[in-house]
Design an enzyme around this catalytic site. Structure first.
Site, PDB file in Angstrom:
ATOM      1  N   GLY A  27       0.845  -1.188   0.000  1.00 31.51           N
ATOM      2  CA  GLY A  27       0.000   0.000   0.000  1.00 31.51           C
ATOM      3  C   GLY A  27       0.879   1.236   0.000  1.00 31.51           C
ATOM      4  CG  ASN A  28       1.412   2.986  -2.718  1.00 30.69           C
ATOM      5  OD1 ASN A  28       0.464   3.456  -3.328  1.00 30.69           O
ATOM      6  ND2 ASN A  28       1.943   1.808  -3.021  1.00 30.69           N
ATOM      7  CB  SER A  43       9.926   1.487  -2.915  1.00 30.80           C
ATOM      8  OG  SER A  43       9.829   0.160  -3.306  1.00 30.80           O
ATOM      9  CB  SER A  72       5.329   4.306  -3.558  1.00 32.36           C
ATOM     10  OG  SER A  72       4.434   3.348  -4.052  1.00 32.36           O
ATOM     11  CB  SER A  73       6.799   0.113  -6.953  1.00 37.11           C
ATOM     12  OG  SER A  73       5.769  -0.453  -6.172  1.00 37.11           O
ATOM     13  CD  GLU A  74       1.294   0.255  -7.878  1.00 34.71           C
ATOM     14  OE1 GLU A  74       1.233   0.967  -8.902  1.00 34.71           O
ATOM     15  OE2 GLU A  74       1.120  -0.975  -7.879  1.00 34.71           O
ATOM     16  CG  HIS A  93      -2.521   1.349  -3.589  1.00 36.03           C
ATOM     17  ND1 HIS A  93      -3.544   0.536  -4.020  1.00 36.03           N
ATOM     18  CD2 HIS A  93      -1.390   0.600  -3.695  1.00 36.03           C
ATOM     19  CE1 HIS A  93      -3.050  -0.634  -4.377  1.00 36.03           C
ATOM     20  NE2 HIS A  93      -1.738  -0.632  -4.172  1.00 36.03           N
ATOM     21  CG  HIS A  95      -2.309  -4.380  -1.075  1.00 37.74           C
ATOM     22  ND1 HIS A  95      -1.065  -4.938  -1.218  1.00 37.74           N
ATOM     23  CD2 HIS A  95      -2.407  -3.435  -2.053  1.00 37.74           C
ATOM     24  CE1 HIS A  95      -0.426  -4.366  -2.238  1.00 37.74           C
ATOM     25  NE2 HIS A  95      -1.223  -3.441  -2.755  1.00 37.74           N
ATOM     26  CG  HIS A 156      -2.938  -4.379  -6.903  1.00 34.55           C
ATOM     27  ND1 HIS A 156      -2.123  -3.726  -7.802  1.00 34.55           N
ATOM     28  CD2 HIS A 156      -2.483  -4.004  -5.681  1.00 34.55           C
ATOM     29  CE1 HIS A 156      -1.227  -3.016  -7.155  1.00 34.55           C
ATOM     30  NE2 HIS A 156      -1.426  -3.169  -5.859  1.00 34.55           N
TER      31      HIS A 156
HETATM   32 ZN   LIG Z   1      -0.546  -2.259  -4.248  1.00 31.97          ZN
END
Ligand SMILES: [Zn+2]
Length: 223
Positions: A27-28, A43, A72-74, A93, A95, A156
């Protein structure tokens, strides 16, 4: 401004771990600082060990401006939402379990409970599957969001935006609660959904009264 955004993100991350909305480093969260910068979680770091200086500041193209860690990768998902939806001032974001269950089923959370439709204006729809961290995921999320504040990401999790981090978090909590109720209802013959005409009335009422409260609180960004 940067320090305040970083502090808000650290505090919100701890709250989300406590609420079991996120686990580990998944999550982020992000906050739009101004039209050219946002602060975002790094990340691969656990939320309960984050310090304010760990929160990364990037420009709207994803280039790092401040912070030693990798954003973050997102980040592409967050930037795509900020760039497409000017009213978005913060993004969450997660999960979270029940929203992720609906996402794994590729099943929208229908308009089954009042607080959900007040804040979302209808169902929470599912974005077509794409690999995490990709531009395609961001594009698919925008299609599923349309003019709503939340969307499920297939297999996801869920992404929500708000006019503040507080409201984005609240939306994530309401979506998770609605997903939980939906899963319960599915085991008991299925929920009876709210009528379309009443959804519009409740959503409009929420927007008018919520906006009024934001003005009273002194927030400078409104829907
Ligand atoms: Zn995610």
């Amino acid at each position: 401004m940067i320090d305040a955004a970083r502090r808000q993100i650290v505090t919100a991350g701890i709250k989300m771990v406590e609420q079991k909305m996120i686990a580990g480093s998944w999550g982020n969260l992000s906050i739009k600082i101004d039209t050219s910068r946002c602060a975002i979680t790094p990340s691969g770091r656990s939320y309960d060990s984050l310090n304010t200086e760990d929160i990364v500041v990037v420009d709207m193209q994803g280039n790092k401006i401040k912070g030693a860690l990798i954003p973050s990768s997102e980040t592409p998902l967050h930037l795509a939402i900020y760039n497409a939806i000017p009213a978005a001032q913060a993004i969450v974001h997660t999960h979270s379990v029940y929203a992720s269950a609906c996402a794994a089923l590729h099943r929208s959370i229908p308009a089954l409970i009042e607080d959900l439709v007040q804040i979302i204006g209808g169902s929470v729809d599912v974005a077509e599957y794409a690999l995490p961290g990709t531009k395609v995921l961001a594009e698919n999320a925008l299609i599923a969001l349309q003019n709503k504040k939340a969307a499920l990401l297939a297999n996801h999790g869920v992404v929500c935006w708000g006019i503040s981090l507080e409201t984005a978090l609240m939306t994530a909590e309401i979506v998770e609660k609605a997903a939980h109720i939906y899963c319960i209802c599915e085991t008991m013959g299925g929920a009876k959904l709210l009528p379309e005409s009443d959804i519009a009335i409740m959503h409009d009422f929420y927007k008018q009264h919520y906006s009024k409260r934001q003005i009273e609180k002194g927030d400078d960004v409104l829907e």
